[in-house]
Design a protein around this motif. Sequence first.
Motif, short mmCIF file in Angstrom:
data_model
loop_
_atom_site.label_atom_id
_atom_site.label_comp_id
_atom_site.label_asym_id
_atom_site.label_seq_id
_atom_site.Cartn_x
_atom_site.Cartn_y
_atom_site.Cartn_z
N ALA A 145 0.84 -1.20 0.00
CA ALA A 145 0.00 0.00 0.00
C ALA A 145 0.87 1.25 0.00
CB ALA A 145 -0.91 -0.02 1.22
N ARG A 146 0.47 2.24 -0.76
CA ARG A 146 1.33 3.41 -0.94
C ARG A 146 0.50 4.64 -1.25
NH1 ARG A 146 1.07 -0.38 -4.55
NH2 ARG A 146 0.72 0.04 -6.76
N HIS A 147 1.10 5.81 -0.94
CA HIS A 147 0.48 7.08 -1.30
C HIS A 147 1.59 8.06 -1.66
CE1 HIS A 147 1.73 8.59 2.64
NE2 HIS A 147 1.17 7.53 3.19
N THR B 132 6.21 5.42 1.65
CA THR B 132 5.07 5.11 2.50
C THR B 132 5.45 4.13 3.60
OG1 THR B 132 3.52 5.47 0.67
CG2 THR B 132 2.73 4.16 2.54
#
Length: 391
Positions: free
Chosen positions: A34-36, A163
Amino acid sequence: MGYLLVAACASLAVWLWLALGQGMFWRTDTRLPARHAPARWPSVAIVVPARDEAEVLPHSLPSLLAQDYPGEAEVILVDDGSTDGTAGLARRLADAHPGGLPLTVLSPGEPGAGWTGKLWALRHGITHARSGAGPVPDYLLLTDADIAHAPDSLRELVCAATTADLDLVSQMARLRAVSVWERLIVPAFVYFFAQLYPFRWINRPAARTAAAAGGCVLLRTEAAVRAGVPESIRQAVIDDVSLARAVQRTGGRIWLGLAERVDSVRPYSSLADLWRMVSRSAYAQLRHHPALLTGTVAGLVLVYLVPPAALLAGLASGRPAVAWAGGLAWLLMAGTYLPMLRYYRQPAALAPLLPLTALLYLLMTVDSAVQHYRGRGAAWKGRTYARPGDA
């Protein structure tokens, strides 16, 4: 037949353990975490070692020049003594893509004593990136000359690293699987790698297992300095695993998974091409140790060749216990191979052929040892490397 029953039961026990206890190595759902987007996009230097890559460069280099990255980024291609015009072709490709990332082409000459060619090239590329007129880049993307990246590849790698606060993020590029031999051997290559280095074990915060895929490695520059790479691994033939171990050993967090839109464009159309690709480093993986070679050959026979032999022999001799043990082991083997075949978009009918592929890998490994003792081990593109300590 009694010995075959014992061997078949032992193989079945091993497969039960592999399927349930080896980090779920057979699953192919380990993708970028998961990343932003970060608040500030870090700067990146993309370092590409290249030796005689004129055939594949038109399919890979433009994908790097066209990266859609919001931060500062540059491409540094290091021509490692090519004789096919790789350097000139790289410049022409950059000229044909104005507005892309800036390209610098370096030609450092032949490797110094004790260096492999790829790591020598990486050394010069990293040194150039860190000693340029501008600030030192925050990250280094180390990628092979045969790897094509989707336009958002760099952006997604950086998002994953920032992240999760990772020092090394590596994706195993999807290798080409078009020819008959590629379809038979390539998915198994990644399957065997994951079996040796289960991705889930590598990606745990306190992991002891370390590995990377050298075709695509995003490395925090601070972590590279702390680990002393590439100098600390300058003799490594299996440089990606050595790099990951060096980063992990110095406190860095690493991550490895399968790629979705990072692809190798190098063709391996013949068995000879694939044979050279595997055999050049197989014995190095065993640390050039005869005892490890013997154990590996015995293990491959027990785990991959005994099941079909037991099934066929049991059916032919009317020994149902032998046939059942061999058949169940073979079924487990094929079942764990199916996800990798799906990932490579190959038919499920190839799953029962894994024992044949394993036999080929066994022969490649033995050939790797033979070539080593003949003084031709770890040969690649006209160079032969001595094992560490022999140089």
